[in-house]
Design a protein around this motif. Structure first.
Motif, PDB file in Angstrom:
ATOM      1  N   SER A   6       0.826  -1.202   0.000  1.00 55.56           N
ATOM      2  CA  SER A   6       0.000   0.000   0.000  1.00 55.56           C
ATOM      3  C   SER A   6       0.869   1.266   0.000  1.00 55.56           C
ATOM      4  O   SER A   6       0.607   2.216  -0.738  1.00 55.56           O
ATOM      5  N   ASN A  10       1.144   4.078  -3.022  1.00 52.49           N
ATOM      6  CA  ASN A  10       0.967   5.517  -2.790  1.00 52.49           C
ATOM      7  C   ASN A  10       2.187   6.313  -3.232  1.00 52.49           C
ATOM      8  O   ASN A  10       2.056   7.380  -3.828  1.00 52.49           O
ATOM      9  N   PRO A  22      -7.556   7.580  -6.592  1.00 51.75           N
ATOM     10  CA  PRO A  22      -7.957   6.734  -5.465  1.00 51.75           C
ATOM     11  C   PRO A  22      -8.400   5.334  -5.861  1.00 51.75           C
ATOM     12  O   PRO A  22      -8.012   4.361  -5.222  1.00 51.75           O
ATOM     13  N   ALA A  23      -9.191   5.205  -6.929  1.00 59.87           N
ATOM     14  CA  ALA A  23      -9.681   3.878  -7.314  1.00 59.87           C
ATOM     15  C   ALA A  23      -8.524   2.976  -7.716  1.00 59.87           C
ATOM     16  O   ALA A  23      -8.510   1.777  -7.391  1.00 59.87           O
ATOM     17  N   GLN A  26      -6.557   2.042  -4.488  1.00 58.81           N
ATOM     18  CA  GLN A  26      -7.325   1.077  -3.693  1.00 58.81           C
ATOM     19  C   GLN A  26      -7.298  -0.303  -4.331  1.00 58.81           C
ATOM     20  O   GLN A  26      -7.144  -1.309  -3.635  1.00 58.81           O
ATOM     21  N   ALA A  27      -7.455  -0.361  -5.643  1.00 61.88           N
ATOM     22  CA  ALA A  27      -7.463  -1.657  -6.319  1.00 61.88           C
ATOM     23  C   ALA A  27      -6.119  -2.363  -6.180  1.00 61.88           C
ATOM     24  O   ALA A  27      -6.065  -3.565  -5.904  1.00 61.88           O
ATOM     25  N   ALA A  29      -3.778  -1.774  -3.853  1.00 65.08           N
ATOM     26  CA  ALA A  29      -3.492  -2.055  -2.440  1.00 65.08           C
ATOM     27  C   ALA A  29      -4.327  -3.220  -1.918  1.00 65.08           C
ATOM     28  O   ALA A  29      -3.910  -3.927  -1.001  1.00 65.08           O
ATOM     29  N   ALA A  30      -5.494  -3.451  -2.506  1.00 65.26           N
ATOM     30  CA  ALA A  30      -6.381  -4.522  -2.049  1.00 65.26           C
ATOM     31  C   ALA A  30      -6.152  -5.837  -2.793  1.00 65.26           C
ATOM     32  O   ALA A  30      -6.897  -6.792  -2.581  1.00 65.26           O
TER      33      ALA A  30
END
Length: 169
Positions: A6, A10, A22-23, A26-27, A29-30
């Motif tokens: 993550s 960033n 952000p999307a 997030q994708a 990092a997840a």
């Protein structure tokens, strides 16, 4: 490991002002395997392209990607951005045909371009648009259409040579 992935996402995707998509962050990092994400971020040309796009402070659009070289890296970035719904889905095979012709037409002499452009736009690309609208435009169809245009150019050149030879006799 997930925190490291993550943080690296960033760092890589945040622009100079700290803003990031952000999307996309997030994708990534997840992702279920953070070690794979770290490796991808470190080694992949696609990750470097994403970082450059994020740092450019411009909105990432299909048009922005269309202006880049249409290589495997650009295709993978586009596929990723469509998959995580940052970019809308589009008829990619049709769009790639149109991009290919636009670039191919730039390299043609004016006389050839004047002959081939109507054929390509009104016959080949128009037919491709109709098939794409019905959901019947595949990679194979686009490849066939890309072959029709150079064949027409060769046909035109062959006819021109024949006419020139007939004047010499």
């Amino acid at each position: 490991m997930r925190c490291a992935a993550s943080g690296r996402v960033n760092d890589l995707l945040a622009g100079e002002d700290g803003q990031l998509v952000p999307a996309l962050a997030q994708a990534l990092a997840a992702a279920p395997r953070p070690r794979s994400v770290l490796k991808w971020l470190h080694e992949s040309p696609s990750a470097r392209l994403l970082a450059a796009l994020s740092a450019s402070h411009t909105e990432i659009t299909h048009e922005l990607l269309d202006d880049l070289p249409q290589d495997q890296t650009t295709r993978r970035v586009r596929d990723l951005l469509v998959h995580i719904q940052i970019l809308p889905r589009r008829q990619e095979h049709l769009n790639q045909l149109e991009l290919w012709f636009r670039n191919a037409a730039k390299d043609l002499p004016t006389a050839h371009a004047e002959f081939i452009r109507p054929f390509a736009e009104w016959f080949v690309i128009r037919g491709a648009r109709r098939r794409a609208a019905r959901g019947r435009y595949s990679y194979g169809a686009a490849a066939r259409d890309r072959n029709e245009i150079p064949a027409a150019i060769e046909f035109q050149l062959a006819g021109l040579s024949q006419r020139l030879l007939s004047f010499r006799v």
